[in-house]
Every structure is written in C-alpha cells, then in structure tokens.
Design an enzyme around this catalytic site. Structure first.
Site, PDB file in Angstrom:
ATOM      1  N   HIS A  84     -32.119 -10.787 -25.885  1.00 54.21           N
ATOM      2  CA  HIS A  84     -32.067 -12.344 -25.621  1.00 54.21           C
ATOM      3  C   HIS A  84     -30.576 -12.494 -25.256  1.00 54.21           C
ATOM      4  CE1 HIS A  84     -35.518 -13.512 -28.273  1.00 54.21           C
ATOM      5  NE2 HIS A  84     -35.892 -13.608 -26.690  1.00 54.21           N
ATOM      6  N   ARG A 103     -28.366  15.022   1.178  1.00 55.42           N
ATOM      7  CA  ARG A 103     -27.766  16.132   1.385  1.00 55.42           C
ATOM      8  C   ARG A 103     -27.829  17.216   0.481  1.00 55.42           C
ATOM      9  NH1 ARG A 103     -21.261  15.501   2.616  1.00 55.42           N
ATOM     10  NH2 ARG A 103     -21.323  15.289   0.437  1.00 55.42           N
ATOM     11  N   SER A 139     -17.383  13.728   9.838  1.00 55.95           N
ATOM     12  CA  SER A 139     -16.202  13.895  10.559  1.00 55.95           C
ATOM     13  C   SER A 139     -15.057  13.967   9.629  1.00 55.95           C
ATOM     14  CB  SER A 139     -15.948  12.085  11.026  1.00 55.95           C
ATOM     15  OG  SER A 139     -15.796  11.182  10.002  1.00 55.95           O
ATOM     16  N   ASP A 189     -14.810  16.745   7.353  1.00 54.57           N
ATOM     17  CA  ASP A 189     -14.415  18.145   7.444  1.00 54.57           C
ATOM     18  C   ASP A 189     -14.234  18.485   8.944  1.00 54.57           C
ATOM     19  OD1 ASP A 189     -14.381  19.018   5.138  1.00 54.57           O
ATOM     20  OD2 ASP A 189     -16.565  19.867   4.960  1.00 54.57           O
ATOM     21  N   CYS A 200     -21.668  10.346   9.354  1.00 53.46           N
ATOM     22  CA  CYS A 200     -21.507  10.100   8.021  1.00 53.46           C
ATOM     23  C   CYS A 200     -20.217  10.026   7.319  1.00 53.46           C
ATOM     24  CB  CYS A 200     -22.528  10.824   6.969  1.00 53.46           C
ATOM     25  SG  CYS A 200     -22.509  12.412   7.231  1.00 53.46           S
TER      26      CYS A 200
END
Length: 789
Positions: A412, A569, A693, A695, A742
C-alpha cells in the site's frame, strides 16, 4: 458492477467475478456484503452522523496532531455505537447461511474487509485506507469487526485523503464484505497487476508473492518474490516468465493457535520464515503461469488494467482471487507524453532497494522510527523508516522521497507513493542503519528496478517529449540497451527496436559468476562456493541458474520491444573482465592487452570456452523457439578473420541457431579494419553488419581508447575512420544486407549521425538518453550539407 453505489468497488467486483467468471476458471471465495444504505442507517441511528460531521467540519487537516485526536475520537464513537436491530439480524442470518455452505477446503473462518463506495475508481485510489480483519470466527466477532470496519472510514489517512482529493465526507459510504478465508497462511499469497506498475508497459503481468497471508505483502512488512509474465507468449501457450527476483521473505502472517490468540486478542500472528524457505521462490513457475492466465481473463472482462490480490491454499494447492480492482495510477497518466527523469551526475551509492515510480528526489534525511516522530518531516525532506503505514499519507505527500527497509512494489505504501508522485525506494534492508539523520541524499528511481540512494544533492533533469510529434527520418533509430530492468520503460521512447543488447550486462549484473566457476563448483574455495550458492538460490542447479538468468534477461528485452527487432550481442567480455566475475580468476589468462586478446569469436570457437558459449546459445534458442520471441536476432562481436567467421557460424548452427531458420538473422560487428577491407567476403557468412565505431576507431587509429594520455585523438569523425565506415556501408548496400551502427559516436555527435544518414546507413542505434535530441536534430538538418572530413 452495477452495484458499486450499493457495496463499493471491491465488493461489487467480487460479486461480478463470482457471477460471470467462475466458468472461466476464476475461483473467488464466497461471502456477503452490507450495503451503503446499511452504513448510512448505522450512522443515522441516534444521530451519530451529525456528531461526526460536526467534528470534521471544524478540523484543520494540515494540523497532524489535531487530525490524530479527532480521528481517534470519531473511531471510538463508531466502534462503541450499537448496530440497528434490523441490520444485526440480517448479518446474523447471512453469516449462518455462509458458514452452512462452507466447503471443507476453505474452512469456517472469514475475513471482514472494507469497500468504500468511492473506492478503487480510476479517478481515486483508497487502497488500504480502511481496515481488514482476518481469521474471524463466530458471529459476535464478525459483528464487532463490522463496526471496526465502519470506524476505519475515519482513519487519519482516509480523512486526509478525502480532503486532498476533494471528496465530501458525506458522499463516501462503506460496505463491509464478509468473505470465506483461504488457507494461504499455509501456502502463499500476493498481488498482481496486469500492467507494469513502474513504466506502464501493458504487455506484461507483474506478480508478487510471499509465504503466508497476503497482509504482509500488502502492508509492505515483507520483501516478496517478483515475477514478470509476457502476455502474448502466455496466450500462445508458451513459456512466458521473463523475469524472476527472489525476495527475502523473512516473515509471514499465519493463524494464531487458540491459546496464543486468546492471550494477545489477535487471531493472526507474525512468525519467522525458515532460512531454507527464504532461499526458494514462494510459488512455482506453474503457479505463476496459472495466476497470469487468471489476470488476463479478469483484465479482458473489465477491459482495463487491473490490481488483483490472490491466495494459494496450502492445504489444497488451489489458487483463489481475493480482490480485483482497476489499477489507479497509470490509468490517469498523460497519454502521448513521455516523461523521463535523468541524473546529470552520480556519486557514492549509500543504499539500494526496489524503485517505485521513475522519478528522482533529493533532500535531507529524516529517520522516523514511529508515527509519533512524523512531525520531524518537513516539506522536501527524505523520509527514511523501517516501513511506512498508510496512516502516514499526510506526511508522505510532503516528502521529496521515501526510503524503507521493508516492503515490495505492490504494498500500500508503494501504491500511495506512486499516486502522490513521490519517488520511493523500498525493501532496502538496512536503510535506517546506513543513512544518518540530517545528511543530504538523492533517491533515484530512474535507473530500472533497482533504486539507488546517492550521497549528496545531485543535479538531475526532467525531459518531456510529445510522442505524437516525432518527425519521420530516412533511416531507423534504434537503442543501445544493457539493463533488462529498464527495458519496459525504454520501450516507450520512440524507437525502431534495439540495435545493441549487451549480453555481458546480464552476465555481470544478474549472474555475476564466471560460467566455468558454475560448471566446476567443486574446484572452488568453500567461501566462493557459499557466495555462489546464495546468488543462485531458487534455481535448480548452477547451470540452470546461468542459463535461466540469460533467458530472463534476453526474454525481458525481446518482450519489451516485441515485435520490433532486438539484436543481442553475444558476450564480449575481455579476459580481465571475465576474471572479475566471482570465481573468474582461476579460469582466465593474464593478458598484457586484453582489448586485443582472448575475446569475441576467438573465445567462442576455442575448445576451452565452447561449453560456456553453448549456454549462451541454449538461452537464445529457448527465447526464440520456445517463448516465441523471434524478434531476437544475434550479433557476433570481434570476428578477426574469414576463417573465424566460418567457424562461428558453423558453431551456432550446431547449437540449433541456423541462419534463416525461424527467421533468424545473424549479423556481425564490423569493428576492425579487416572487417571493412574484406566486407564483401565477411558478408558471405552474415546477414549484415553492425558497425562498432568505438573499436573501429581504436584499431584504425592505433590508439588505446582507455588511455587518458591520448584520449584527445579518439574521434569517430576522423577521415580514416569515416573511410572504413563508408566501405562497410557501401558493401552492405551492394549485397542488399542490413547495415547499422551501434557505437558511442552517433549518441555523442549528432553531426556524425547526420553524416551516416547521408552515407545510406539503415539504422543508427543510440543511447536512450540521446534518442529524442538526435532524432530532432536530424529532422531539422536533413537539408543541410555537412563537411565530410
């Protein structure tokens, strides 16, 4: 439901379900109810109502001590007032009829509950404001409890609530419901919502459960188990549980035996839960699915989101619905407008618990041990206590935030906090010990299911977005999502799905143990084994724990964005990161440069790691094939060579993840120069590229992105990096395959995202907090020609 004016929403709903849903598998214990007219007859008897309303008319609602004094006086007047003869006669007759037809599975005890005639309407939540009496036996006790229930209409919290909501005291009457008890004191009970209470996500059912009678869950005195069930999968007859969280469940409410009940005048008592029971879930997956099916049936009948209390009879194993009422918070939220609270800075976390709502509040801590200390709390303070009582509502509305040791997200106090719009973090365990009276803190409920209490006053912002005015773009904007706990909320941000779901986040945050450590538990030190056993409590064995936690995380992401694509991934931990997991050190090499070492495809195809990789595959296959979340796609990170590409695709196939089968797409992260240079060759093995982008910049420019010394050279917009990205995009377009990005670049630099749009990128996956800003920027600048160097 036409009887709401007569018996209130709660009792009318019970009658509605018994009348119309019994044939649909909804079992509700029988009972009877006094009417609103009976309540008014009772108050009019000897002009009690005139005396009460005269006291209320003179009350200063903001004066807490005066509210308490007058409330106590009114309640005493009501409890001591005799019932009119005709009302008492009717109650006696109805009770004798009910007990005479009571099945053995339910027994002869009853619950006496309140049902206000304005209660549980979409415009107002009176939840928990009136009293409930459990395990009541004998007509004299029933008559006494009816008067106690009538008196509870004048609880401090109920008086205050009506004043602040603009309800006339004369317009609210009370119905007493007398309902057969379920022996959930020997089983389990809880609350479920047909909507996610925190995000408003309508595709899931949220269930809480704990041992014993449900009052401990409702009152917030216990931290219950939590389950989320995905509606579409359930309706297709598929496995549908997408999240499980085991609560501590340290206490439970049970029937008191007769000797103790006579001593303490209470027919129920609180007892400790055995340690072994605390470490398991209080209901089975089969129970969760059965309850969720009931919830869907009830929601469809009422055609609105519902708040439902349930109980499992410990003697028969039957599941009963004890109450059902419209959900009262999300139903009033502004539609078409997205509100997001965002921290602009962070500090040391002092305490963590379950977040209520998605807001942020900050202020000075006020430790409150009892109701007598409520005067300490001033507007803007952070209320910290063991557990709140709904009686505290007049003070709760003043607080900037509420933090408790105990309680779950359906108690509650949590419901009231949501309604008041006050951020609350419940079930912290040690908040009253860890937080010092007078210190300044920031309570954040904006970071998922876990609420964080930060040291100091932190800066934050509120971002409002009109979702109906988002312009069209020539490519798709997806999101990078790591935390499955935030998935339901993030799905409300405009998106084309998830371009990057990080499996390593699930492994690190919800599992926390190296997969090999789970496979070889017997080789670990005893202390490490104990730590792991505590983490995996509630699951069948170590391997099941690892696999099922992956299933839950992946399933939550897939369900939140269904049917939009969610690209998961495969784990991309480096060896030093894997070593940091519990038990990880003895299974990982000590590499000089882990960023260039044992990671990605090289790890998956290695003989030493293959058994761990197979667990990831098993989880992905289960989510797609068994749960039906075929929107889940797979991304393979860090594929150095064409031979690695061939081997990893073959390995996925051997584990039942075959490209093209059941709509499965497998994309590759393009993150090394070799990937871009030989893009057309790599694409022979994959269904497209997702450009990493971060790595790709690191390896193209030959720099360590973790080095502060050369951090100024890291820029995805460098000409050489752009050349690599352009090669990858054009190769995908030539092959007619997917190409997205990504990395961090588009989130940090909208001009870079604009350049990608010019290059013909199909999808840009952004961090959630940059989606709207980047979206608007790209729309406003579509015709602008940006420099490409």
């Amino acid at each position: 439901m036409d009887d709401v004016p007569k018996v209130g929403g709660k009792n009318a709903s019970l009658g509605e379900m018994i009348s119309n849903l019994s044939s649909a598998g909804i079992t509700v214990p029988d009972g009877f109810a006094t009417t609103a007219d009976a309540f008014k007859l009772f108050l009019a008897h000897e002009e009690l109502d005139q005396k009460i309303y005269q006291l209320l008319d003179s009350l200063d609602i903001e004066n807490i001590s005066e509210l308490k004094s007058i409330g106590e006086r009114i309640r005493r007047m009501v409890v001591e007032h005799p019932l009119p003869v005709e009302l008492e006669t009717d109650i006696r007759a109805a009770y004798n009829t009910l007990i005479g037809q009571s099945p053995k599975s339910v027994g002869c005890s009853v619950a006496v509950r309140s049902s206000a005639t304005a209660e549980d309407l979409p415009e107002a939540s009176f939840a928990g404001q009136q009293e409930t009496f459990l395990n009541v036996s004998g007509i004299e006790n029933v008559l006494r409890c009816v008067r106690e229930v009538f008196a509870s209409l004048f609880n401090d919290r109920a008086i205050s609530y009506r004043e602040h909501q603009g309800f006339d005291h004369n317009d609210v009457a009370l119905s007493a419901g007398i309902q057969q008890m379920v022996r959930s004191d020997r089983g389990s009970s809880g609350v479920m919502f047909t909507i996610d209470t925190e995000s408003g996500f309508e595709g899931a059912i949220f269930i809480t459960s704990s041992f014993g009678l449900g009052e401990c869950v409702v009152q917030g005195s216990v931290n219950p188990d939590e389950f989320y069930v995905f509606k579409p999968a359930l309706e297709q007859g598929r496995p549908a549980i997408v999240r499980r969280t085991r609560g501590s469940k340290q206490i439970r409410m049970v029937y008191a035996d007769k000797s103790r009940a006579s001593q303490n005048h209470s027919p129920v008592e609180i007892v400790s839960v055995d340690q072994t029971d605390q470490m398991r879930f209080s209901i089975s997956d089969e129970d969760v699915a059965a309850l969720a099916k009931m919830a869907i049936t009830i929601e469809k009948h009422y055609q609105r989101p519902m708040d439902i209390e349930w109980g499992k009879d410990g003697e028969t194993g039957e599941l009963f619905i004890l109450q059902a009422r419209p959900e009262t918070v999300e139903s009033r939220n502004e539609k078409g407008v997205l509100e997001r609270f965002q921290l602009k800075e962070k500090s040391h976390i002092l305490v963590q618990g379950r977040s209520i709502g998605q807001r942020i509040g900050s202020g000075q801590v006020k430790l409150v041990k009892s109701i007598e200390q409520l005067d300490k709390v001033q507007p803007g303070d952070v209320l910290v206590t063991d557990m709140t009582d709904p009686d505290w509502e007049p003070v709760m509305k003043k607080a900037a935030a509420i933090i408790t040791n105990r309680g779950g997200r359906t108690c509650h106090a949590a419901i009231i906090a949501r309604e008041l719009g006050v951020p609350a973090i419940v079930g912290c365990g040690d908040a009253t010990q860890s937080l010092t009276d007078g210190i300044e803190v920031t309570a954040s409920c904006a970071e998922g299911d876990t609420g964080n209490v930060y040291e100091g006053i932190l800066d934050y912002q509120l971002v409002k977005t009109n979702l109906e005015e988002m312009p069209e773009l020539p490519f798709k904007i997806a999101m990078n999502v790591g935390n499955p706990e935030r998935a339901f909320a993030l799905s409300k941000i405009p998106n084309a799905g998830v371009g990057l779901a990080r499996l390593e986040f699930i492994i690190n945050n919800t599992i926390g143990v190296h997969p090999k450590a789970l496979m070889q538990m017997e080789t670990l030190p005893a202390s490490t084994q104990e730590t792991i056993e505590a983490r995996m409590a509630g699951y069948k064995d170590p391997i099941s724990f690892y696999r099922e936690k992956l299933v839950e995380g992946i399933g939550s992401l897939g369900a939140a964005f269904y049917p939009k694509p969610v690209i998961v991934r495969l784990s991309d931990f480096k060896s030093n990161e894997y070593a940091n997991l519990i038990g990880g050190e003895q299974f990982e090499p000590n590499e000089e440069n882990p960023m260039l070492g044992f990671r990605g495809a090289s790890r998956y195809i290695s003989e030493s790691f293959q058994p761990c990789f197979e667990l990831e595959c098993a989880a992905l296959k289960y989510v797609r094939d068994e749960m039906g979340l075929t929107n889940i796609q797979i991304m393979v990170p860090f594929v150095r060579t064409l031979d690695e590409a061939r081997q990893v695709i073959d390995l996925l196939g051997k584990n039942g993840l075959i490209r093209g089968e059941n709509g499965l797409k497998v994309v590759m992260m393009c993150e090394t120069p070799s990937n871009a240079v030989l893009a057309d060759k790599f694409l022979e093995y994959f269904d497209g590229f997702s450009i990493g982008s971060n790595d790709l910049t690191q390896f193209t420019l030959g720099l360590d992105r973790d080095s502060a010394i050369i951090a100024h050279l890291f820029d995805e917009r460098d000409s050489a990096v752009k050349a690599m990205i352009s090669m990858a995009i054009q190769a995908c377009r030539k092959a007619g395959k997917y190409v997205g990005i990504c990395g961090q670049g588009p989130s940090d630099n909208p001009d870079f995202a604009f350049w990608l749009m010019e290059q013909g990128i199909e999808s840009v996956s952004l961090n959630p907090d940059s989606v709207v800003e980047t979206w608007v920027f790209l729309s406003e600048n579509r015709k602008q020609i940006l420099p490409t160097s």
